[in-house]
Scaffold this active site. Structure first.
Site, PDB file in Angstrom:
ATOM      1  N   LYS A 194       0.833  -1.207   0.000  1.00 11.86           N
ATOM      2  CA  LYS A 194       0.000   0.000   0.000  1.00 11.86           C
ATOM      3  C   LYS A 194       0.870   1.260   0.000  1.00 11.86           C
ATOM      4  O   LYS A 194       0.586   2.228  -0.707  1.00 11.86           O
ATOM      5  CB  LYS A 194      -0.952  -0.027   1.206  1.00 11.86           C
ATOM      6  N   GLN A 206      -5.040  -1.985   9.201  1.00 10.32           N
ATOM      7  CA  GLN A 206      -4.806  -3.284   8.575  1.00 10.32           C
ATOM      8  C   GLN A 206      -5.438  -4.384   9.440  1.00 10.32           C
ATOM      9  O   GLN A 206      -5.140  -4.502  10.626  1.00 10.32           O
ATOM     10  CB  GLN A 206      -3.300  -3.528   8.416  1.00 10.32           C
ATOM     11  N   ASP A 262     -11.352   2.122   3.035  1.00 12.99           N
ATOM     12  CA  ASP A 262     -11.571   0.673   2.899  1.00 12.99           C
ATOM     13  C   ASP A 262     -13.022   0.353   2.528  1.00 12.99           C
ATOM     14  O   ASP A 262     -13.327  -0.733   2.056  1.00 12.99           O
ATOM     15  CB  ASP A 262     -11.226  -0.048   4.214  1.00 12.99           C
TER      16      ASP A 262
END
Length: 284
Positions: free
Chosen positions: A52, A96, A119
């Protein structure tokens, strides 16, 4: 032979498009950062976080990294999220997953401001998606839509069967396929006559998390097969939920593992970040 749906190539196309958009936004004075929080030192999570950061560097946006110890308390994590919520430079916040067991994952997801929820996991984002309102879309399902569209696979009017009903892939995938006017069937561990249902699919999406589960018996000739799973076999090679060797001769198009769905997830995360910097939560 099936057409290979090349997620590496398509994700690169998307990142190149985003790179141009980021340059244009900078000329308008619009910039921002993605904050990535990792709790603990899970090796797989570390790889994802690194990917990322690399994607942010490639398209030209700043990334902020917060690597917290395994014993970080839930309160400490929520305090950091609130600090980032208030930071005007931070346009996207990503924790995460999975987090350690002592931390409530749902509380963490809800703590992120919906306009920074790149997300697409916040209940407000999910609700907006369900009723077709603008909002951040979850990255893996929206990436699959892009894979299909950019590979010339028609979705409208097709029967799409999804194996798996997770909040991250299965359920949102069904909503996005409905949005594209597919007829959608969701299957799961309690589904009766799973093989027959799968064999009726024009587009079969395997997202159940069981290595090599989908064999030739599940696939009708000419179907498009999307494999969301990724597993490491005993010989250290990667495989998906689909038995590629068995299914590929039947399918008209199929995603490989690796190099299919995986790269798309990060490309769509970057797209959400760019939309946030631009000041819009556009739908794909």
């Amino acid at each position: 032979m099936a057409k290979l749906i090349d997620g590496k190539r398509i994700s690169q196309e998307i990142k190149d498009e985003l790179k141009e958009q980021v340059t244009a936004l900078k000329e308008q004075g619009k910039t921002g950062a993605l904050a990535v929080i990792q709790v603990g030192h899970d090796p797989a999570s570390s790889v994802y976080v690194r990917n990322k950061k690399n994607a942010c560097a490639y398209i030209g946006i700043e990334s902020l990294s917060y690597e917290l110890e395994e014993d970080t308390t839930q309160q400490e994590l929520l305090h950091l999220i609130e600090k980032l919520n208030q930071d005007g430079n931070v346009k996207g916040i990503l924790v995460q997953l999975p987090v350690p067991e002592h931390i409530d994952e749902n509380a963490v997801i809800r703590a992120i401001r919906p306009d920074k929820d790149v997300d697409g996991f916040h209940p407000q984002s999910v609700g907006a998606m369900a009723i077709g309102q603008p909002g951040f879309l979850p990255c893996t399902p929206s990436g699959i839509i892009q894979l299909l569209k950019r590979s010339g696979v028609g979705i409208e009017g097709k029967h799409c069967v999804i194996i798996g009903r997770s909040n991250i892939v299965g359920k949102p995938m069904a909503l996005l396929m409905l949005r594209e006017n597919a007829t959608v069937t969701i299957t799961h561990s309690k589904t009766q006559d799973l093989k027959a249902l799968c064999k009726s699919a024009d587009i079969l999406i395997a997202a159940l998390g069981k290595p090599l589960f989908v064999t030739a018996e599940y696939v009708k000739e000419g179907a498009v097969v999307i494999d969301v799973g990724i597993h490491r076999k005993e010989d250290n090679k990667l495989c998906g939920d689909v038995d590629f060797a068995q299914v590929e001769p039947l399918a008209s198009a199929i995603t490989p593992v690796p190099g299919g769905v995986g790269p798309m997830t990060i490309a769509m995360l970057m797209q959400n970040c760019v939309h946030s910097i631009a000041g819009n939560e556009e739908r794909v």
